[in-house]
Design a protein around this motif. Structure first.
Motif, short mmCIF file in Angstrom:
data_model
loop_
_atom_site.label_atom_id
_atom_site.label_comp_id
_atom_site.label_asym_id
_atom_site.label_seq_id
_atom_site.Cartn_x
_atom_site.Cartn_y
_atom_site.Cartn_z
N VAL A 136 0.84 -1.20 0.00
CA VAL A 136 0.00 0.00 0.00
C VAL A 136 0.88 1.25 0.00
CG1 VAL A 136 -1.70 1.32 1.32
CG2 VAL A 136 -1.93 -1.16 1.13
N GLY A 183 -9.04 0.31 -4.72
CA GLY A 183 -8.02 -0.63 -5.16
C GLY A 183 -7.38 -1.35 -4.00
N ALA A 184 -7.17 -0.63 -2.89
CA ALA A 184 -6.59 -1.24 -1.69
C ALA A 184 -7.54 -2.29 -1.10
CB ALA A 184 -6.28 -0.16 -0.65
N ILE A 190 -2.59 -2.31 -7.09
CA ILE A 190 -3.47 -1.15 -7.12
C ILE A 190 -3.31 -0.39 -8.44
CG2 ILE A 190 -4.06 1.03 -5.98
CD1 ILE A 190 -3.12 -0.25 -3.34
N SER A 208 -6.48 0.04 -11.11
CA SER A 208 -6.86 1.42 -11.44
C SER A 208 -6.76 1.67 -12.93
CB SER A 208 -5.96 2.41 -10.69
OG SER A 208 -6.10 2.27 -9.30
N PHE A 237 -7.26 -5.31 -3.09
CA PHE A 237 -6.00 -5.96 -2.73
C PHE A 237 -6.19 -6.78 -1.46
CE2 PHE A 237 -1.42 -5.40 -1.15
CZ PHE A 237 -1.00 -6.54 -1.80
N GLY A 254 -5.36 1.20 3.43
CA GLY A 254 -6.36 1.82 2.58
C GLY A 254 -7.15 2.88 3.31
N ASP A 259 -8.02 4.84 -5.59
CA ASP A 259 -6.93 4.08 -4.98
C ASP A 259 -7.39 3.34 -3.72
OD1 ASP A 259 -5.25 4.95 -6.95
OD2 ASP A 259 -4.34 6.55 -5.76
N GLU A 260 -8.25 4.01 -2.95
CA GLU A 260 -8.75 3.38 -1.72
C GLU A 260 -9.52 2.10 -2.06
OE1 GLU A 260 -11.62 4.43 2.12
OE2 GLU A 260 -11.37 5.87 0.49
N LYS A 311 1.81 2.86 -3.49
CA LYS A 311 0.86 3.81 -4.06
C LYS A 311 0.79 5.08 -3.23
CE LYS A 311 -2.19 5.03 -7.10
NZ LYS A 311 -1.74 5.43 -8.44
#
Length: 414
Positions: free
Chosen positions: A31, A274-275, A259, A263, A278, A158, A271-272, A34
């Motif tokens: 994390v 995407g986390a 991420i 994206s 993950f 995230g 991005d959040e 990113k």
């Protein structure tokens, strides 16, 4: 329960907690890639240097840590690792205060030296806390808790790191500065908290007695006169060393750019979010170990390793060709089928090694984690120029070798 059996049980519980601890750290590192891109204005290629510092530390610390474990005991080796882990976490304080990427790299290097020391001792120790027949089962069971830690890391990151952005159009300089300060404050809070937990675990190890050698299992009662350097005479170990290097290169790279990939292949995905995906991937990683480990009582671990790695070859090809939600599903599946690779390669590569060669063998296998330091920089460059799809396609040949090792290279020859 006699005293020795009780000590073995306590050892298994405390050593398993170590797998969880470095799982959390690993989940947070991916994390942070990113996070640094967002807040410190660095490229994917530059963010790959975080993996260089983190996993390069394994290469540097593995032999010294192995020497400490051999010279003293696994317990001393583990306590040495915990001390470095705590120091590295506390070094995050000056790094966040200055918002310096260079200081972050140094802090993560020290932190990873601690984790590398833990892995050097904990992985072989777990395989030896019982009979050799069930070594693959035992280490995969412990690694399931590692998966739990990896799952929690991105959730925490995230929420506390990626939910605070400073890239909104029209944001004032004051708003950008406030976002950066809030982000760095949360990073500091998380790592100081981890340091506190690590210190408590250190005290628990210090206060308890840990059995080794014949006190652990009758399999290790007989002494041998072999020299540690003789580990290189074993073909299945040498090939396993390369398999571990290539596998870790793939695992670390897949996490580092997860991420970025989702994206890029899903418009309007933050991005959040995407986390969170993950985190789901790391749940799949954990479930892969939990669901597959019982199968190892009936099917050889190396056969499962070969099959899972071959599946991942095709997934990497599909990731290059796909987009949209299906690409996220495929990426999550990649993590499921990677799940048992590290502990299985570790157990298979050290199988049938003379007792005197096990600790050096374990140290070398931890050194091979340096693959995770090299590959993200290479793939980060590919991603910056050609996109993350091609970056993930470049992982396919490495998975193919691991599949070959599982099916053929792992066979022990007289």
């Amino acid at each position: 329960m006699n005293a020795n059996a009780k000590n073995i049980k306590i050892a298994i519980i405390l050593v398993t907690s170590l797998f969880f601890l470095w799982g959390v750290s690993y989940g947070l590192v991916d994390v942070m890639n990113k996070n640094f891109q967002n807040h410190l204005h660095i490229t994917q290629h530059e963010s790959g240097f975080l993996q260089l510092a983190y996993f390069g530390a394994y290469f540097i610390i593995a032999l010294p840590a192995g020497y400490i474990a051999s010279r003293f005991s696994y317990k001393v080796g583990i306590m040495f690792g915990l001390a470095l882990y705590a120091i590295g976490c506390l070094l995050i304080i000056p790094a966040t205060n200055s918002a310096s990427f260079a200081l972050f790299l140094f802090a993560f290097f020290v932190l990873a030296c601690g984790i590398g020391s833990l892995e050097t001792s904990a992985n072989p120790y777990m395989t030896k806390l019982g009979d050799e027949k069930n070594a693959s089962f035992r280490i995969n069971a412990a690694q399931s808790f590692n998966g739990l830690g990896q799952f929690l890391g991105p959730i925490v990151g995230g929420v506390l790191f990626l939910s605070i952005t400073k890239q909104d159009e029209g944001a004032s300089a004051e708003q950008i500065e406030a976002a950066l300060l809030a982000n760095m404050g949360n990073v500091q809070l998380v790592y100081v908290g981890i340091a506190s937990i690590v210190i408590l675990i250190f005290i628990a190890f210090w206060l308890n007695k840990f059995p080794e050698g014949s006190a652990v299992s009758k399999d290790y009662e007989q002494k041998d006169d072999s020299k540690p350097i003789g580990v290189f005479k074993h073909r299945h170990f040498n090939l396993g060393l390369l398999a571990q290097f290539l596998y870790i290169a793939n695992q670390v790279t897949a996490g580092a750019f997860f991420i970025n990939y989702v994206s890029e292949h899903n418009q309007n995905l933050r991005d959040e979010q995407g986390a969170y995906f993950f985190s789901i991937a790391l749940v799949a990683f954990m479930l892969g170990r939990i669901l597959t480990t019982p199968l190892m009582k009936k099917i050889k671990g190396e056969s499962i390793l070969g099959l899972y790695s071959l599946i991942n070859v095709f997934i990497c090809i599909a990731l290059y060709l796909s987009s949209g939600f299906i690409s996220i599903v495929l990426l999550i599946a990649l993590f499921f089928f990677m799940s048992i690779s590290f502990p299985t390669i570790f157990a298979v590569a050290t199988k049938n090694l003379p007792f005197n060669q096990v600790k050096l063998g374990g140290s070398l296998l931890v050194m091979s984690i340096v693959g995770g330091a090299i590959m993200p920089i290479i793939v980060g460059l590919i991603n910056d120029r050609f996109g993350t799809g091609l970056g993930f396609l470049s992982l396919a040949p490495l998975f193919l070798y691991v599949a070959w090792y599982g099916f053929f290279g792992s066979k022990i020859r007289a």
